[in-house]
Design a protein around this motif. Structure first.
Motif, PDB file in Angstrom:
ATOM      1  N   ASN A 160      13.348  -0.983   9.705  1.00  0.00           N
ATOM      2  CA  ASN A 160      12.736  -1.082  10.927  1.00  0.00           C
ATOM      3  C   ASN A 160      11.406  -0.176  11.005  1.00  0.00           C
ATOM      4  N   GLN A 161      10.870   0.220   9.987  1.00  0.00           N
ATOM      5  CA  GLN A 161       9.687   0.828   9.994  1.00  0.00           C
ATOM      6  C   GLN A 161       8.588   0.092   9.615  1.00  0.00           C
ATOM      7  N   ASP A 162       7.377   0.158  10.469  1.00  0.00           N
ATOM      8  CA  ASP A 162       6.377  -1.023   9.972  1.00  0.00           C
ATOM      9  C   ASP A 162       5.525  -0.659   8.897  1.00  0.00           C
ATOM     10  N   TRP A 163       5.606   0.471   8.274  1.00  0.00           N
ATOM     11  CA  TRP A 163       4.981   0.993   7.130  1.00  0.00           C
ATOM     12  C   TRP A 163       5.852   0.670   6.084  1.00  0.00           C
ATOM     13  N   TYR A 164       6.915   0.196   6.078  1.00  0.00           N
ATOM     14  CA  TYR A 164       7.926   0.053   4.831  1.00  0.00           C
ATOM     15  C   TYR A 164       7.799  -1.626   4.386  1.00  0.00           C
ATOM     16  N   MET A 165       7.789  -1.559   3.272  1.00  0.00           N
ATOM     17  CA  MET A 165       7.772  -2.736   2.234  1.00  0.00           C
ATOM     18  C   MET A 165       8.356  -2.651   1.078  1.00  0.00           C
ATOM     19  N   PRO A 166       9.529  -3.512   0.823  1.00  0.00           N
ATOM     20  CA  PRO A 166      10.357  -3.190  -0.476  1.00  0.00           C
ATOM     21  C   PRO A 166       9.457  -4.133  -1.385  1.00  0.00           C
TER      22      PRO A 166
ATOM     23  N   THR B 203       6.372  14.043   5.995  1.00  0.00           N
ATOM     24  CA  THR B 203       5.203  13.511   5.045  1.00  0.00           C
ATOM     25  C   THR B 203       4.861  14.464   4.203  1.00  0.00           C
ATOM     26  N   GLU B 204       5.242  15.705   4.325  1.00  0.00           N
ATOM     27  CA  GLU B 204       5.094  16.916   3.164  1.00  0.00           C
ATOM     28  C   GLU B 204       5.689  16.942   1.943  1.00  0.00           C
ATOM     29  N   SER B 205       6.563  15.857   2.061  1.00  0.00           N
ATOM     30  CA  SER B 205       7.505  15.816   0.792  1.00  0.00           C
ATOM     31  C   SER B 205       6.709  15.183  -0.244  1.00  0.00           C
ATOM     32  N   SER B 206       5.636  14.266  -0.117  1.00  0.00           N
ATOM     33  CA  SER B 206       4.886  13.478  -0.949  1.00  0.00           C
ATOM     34  C   SER B 206       3.385  14.191  -1.016  1.00  0.00           C
ATOM     35  N   VAL B 207       2.992  14.950  -0.213  1.00  0.00           N
ATOM     36  CA  VAL B 207       1.736  15.372  -0.126  1.00  0.00           C
ATOM     37  C   VAL B 207       1.439  16.953  -0.705  1.00  0.00           C
ATOM     38  N   LYS B 208       2.589  17.817  -0.702  1.00  0.00           N
ATOM     39  CA  LYS B 208       2.430  19.218  -1.228  1.00  0.00           C
ATOM     40  C   LYS B 208       3.823  19.873  -1.847  1.00  0.00           C
ATOM     41  N   LEU B 209       3.667  20.485  -2.540  1.00  0.00           N
ATOM     42  CA  LEU B 209       4.837  21.189  -3.292  1.00  0.00           C
ATOM     43  C   LEU B 209       5.732  21.697  -2.411  1.00  0.00           C
ATOM     44  N   LEU B 210       6.872  21.560  -2.189  1.00  0.00           N
ATOM     45  CA  LEU B 210       7.654  22.381  -0.969  1.00  0.00           C
ATOM     46  C   LEU B 210       8.272  23.409  -1.659  1.00  0.00           C
ATOM     47  N   ALA B 211       8.279  24.644  -0.650  1.00  0.00           N
ATOM     48  CA  ALA B 211       8.984  25.961  -1.049  1.00  0.00           C
ATOM     49  C   ALA B 211      10.244  25.919  -0.514  1.00  0.00           C
ATOM     50  N   ALA B 212      11.211  26.791  -0.855  1.00  0.00           N
ATOM     51  CA  ALA B 212      12.529  27.003  -0.281  1.00  0.00           C
ATOM     52  C   ALA B 212      12.291  27.037   1.296  1.00  0.00           C
ATOM     53  N   ASP B 213      11.387  27.817   1.918  1.00  0.00           N
ATOM     54  CA  ASP B 213      11.437  27.782   3.154  1.00  0.00           C
ATOM     55  C   ASP B 213      10.973  26.479   4.037  1.00  0.00           C
TER      56      ASP B 213
ATOM     57  N   GLY C 104       7.999   1.856  -2.020  1.00  0.00           N
ATOM     58  CA  GLY C 104       8.754   0.312  -1.843  1.00  0.00           C
ATOM     59  C   GLY C 104       9.900   0.064  -2.291  1.00  0.00           C
ATOM     60  N   TYR C 105      11.007   1.246  -2.664  1.00  0.00           N
ATOM     61  CA  TYR C 105      12.106   0.994  -3.074  1.00  0.00           C
ATOM     62  C   TYR C 105      12.871   0.073  -2.229  1.00  0.00           C
ATOM     63  N   SER C 106      13.502  -0.681  -2.862  1.00  0.00           N
ATOM     64  CA  SER C 106      14.701  -1.487  -2.069  1.00  0.00           C
ATOM     65  C   SER C 106      16.191  -0.929  -1.999  1.00  0.00           C
TER      66      SER C 106
ATOM     67  N   THR D 102       0.983  -1.164   0.251  1.00  0.00           N
ATOM     68  CA  THR D 102      -0.078  -0.046   0.074  1.00  0.00           C
ATOM     69  C   THR D 102       0.669   1.244  -0.065  1.00  0.00           C
ATOM     70  N   TYR D 103       0.874   2.184  -1.118  1.00  0.00           N
ATOM     71  CA  TYR D 103       1.372   3.499  -0.994  1.00  0.00           C
ATOM     72  C   TYR D 103       0.745   4.482  -0.128  1.00  0.00           C
ATOM     73  N   GLN D 104       1.749   4.712   1.102  1.00  0.00           N
ATOM     74  CA  GLN D 104       1.296   5.490   1.936  1.00  0.00           C
ATOM     75  C   GLN D 104       1.844   6.984   1.813  1.00  0.00           C
ATOM     76  N   ASP D 105       1.217   7.861   1.461  1.00  0.00           N
ATOM     77  CA  ASP D 105       1.987   9.137   1.393  1.00  0.00           C
ATOM     78  C   ASP D 105       2.352   9.978   2.350  1.00  0.00           C
ATOM     79  N   LYS D 106       1.622   9.555   3.649  1.00  0.00           N
ATOM     80  CA  LYS D 106       1.865  10.356   4.828  1.00  0.00           C
ATOM     81  C   LYS D 106       2.767   9.582   5.663  1.00  0.00           C
ATOM     82  N   ALA D 107       3.467   8.593   5.226  1.00  0.00           N
ATOM     83  CA  ALA D 107       4.158   7.861   6.119  1.00  0.00           C
ATOM     84  C   ALA D 107       5.608   8.620   6.363  1.00  0.00           C
ATOM     85  N   GLY D 108       6.200   8.237   7.453  1.00  0.00           N
ATOM     86  CA  GLY D 108       7.686   8.743   7.712  1.00  0.00           C
ATOM     87  C   GLY D 108       7.689   9.871   8.441  1.00  0.00           C
ATOM     88  N   GLN D 109       8.778  10.636   8.403  1.00  0.00           N
ATOM     89  CA  GLN D 109       9.124  11.827   9.269  1.00  0.00           C
ATOM     90  C   GLN D 109       8.636  13.176   8.643  1.00  0.00           C
TER      91      GLN D 109
END
Length: 261
Positions: free
Chosen positions: A219-225, A173-183, A205-207, A164-171
């Motif tokens: 060691n992250q429970d959401w991660y699956m290669p 989360t903004e990097s997959s859900v919104k366009l980042l700005a310089a700030d 799921g990158y290995s 399952t692709y989880q766009d809010k997984a990790g520390q």
């Protein structure tokens, strides 16, 4: 600005029932249309099985970074059982940055499926899986024996699990859900930027071959290669954020002193 360090934690199947008919894998052609199913029906034997790939012995390996002899690490592995028909079984494994096909034979005896899955042998990390699958509990256990003994035997207990692709997984989360700005990135350290970028890949799921990233995400429970190439899976937002993060990674490397670090 007081520097805080991001610390990456360092961590460093087969019984045969005589009453079962054993068929040759060579007699059944592989149906490529069925290959690499990420979302098979939940109760099916075909599909993805995931869990830890544990060293079975105290074999040591050479650390190319430190030059030390260290114990073989545990990895997260995903077995794709793509097709089972007339005693022939096909699929592939994804683990530690490697994507290896296998083929073999299986027998059924009540609730139990016993199989031998052989990788091609043209890679130094190839070997043979001895597998026992319980259809009732949907568990897959067994032993992997390397063709090159220095790799060391491994054992595993895998669960049937769809990716399952989880766009809010990790520390970050903004990097997959919104366009980042310089700030959003200009105050981050280089190692934080690197983690933010690699979380994008991990969500798909990158290995990872790189040990520090592999040990972190394993060691992250959401991660699956599930793949060694996720470039075509990145969203438009992620591609733009990846480009921005890389620019700031390079800037942090060449202008480290300007950051007051």
């Amino acid at each position: 600005m007081t520097r805080t360090k991001w610390l990456i934690p360092f961590f460093v199947l087969f019984s045969f029932s005589p009453g079962c008919k054993h068929r040759s894998a060579a007699s059944v052609p592989r149906d490529n249309a069925l290959a690499h199913t990420l979302n098979a029906p939940g109760g099916s034997i075909t599909g993805t099985w995931c869990g830890m790939f544990e060293p079975a012995t105290d074999v040591k390996t050479f650390d190319k970074v430190t030059g030390d002899s260290i114990p073989l690490p545990s990895y997260t592995i995903t077995l794709f059982i793509d097709q089972m028909e007339d005693g022939a079984i096909f699929g592939y494994s994804v683990c530690a940055g490697n994507d290896r096909p296998f083929r073999g034979t299986y027998t059924e005896d009540g609730d139990k499926i016993t199989a031998v899955l052989k990788e091609p042998g043209d890679n130094k990390y190839d070997g043979s899986f001895d597998v026992v699958i319980s259809k009732k509990s949907l568990s897959l256990t067994g032993k992997w024996t390397p063709y090159h003994k220095e790799q060391g035997d491994r054992h595993y207990a895998l669960a049937r699990k769809n990716f399952t692709y989880q766009d809010k997984a990790g520390q970050y989360t903004e990097s997959s859900v919104k366009l980042l700005a310089a700030d959003d990135v200009n105050n981050l350290y280089k190692d934080e930027l690197r983690l933010m970028r690699n979380e994008i890949y991990a969500r798909h799921g990158y290995s990872f071959k790189l040990r520090d990233m592999r040990e972190l995400f394993d060691n992250q429970d959401w991660y699956m290669p599930v793949s060694t190439d996720v470039r075509k899976k990145l969203t438009a937002i992620e591609l733009k954020n990846e480009k921005l993060i890389k620019q700031y990674e390079k800037y942090a490397e060449t202008n480290y002193d300007d950051y007051g670090r």
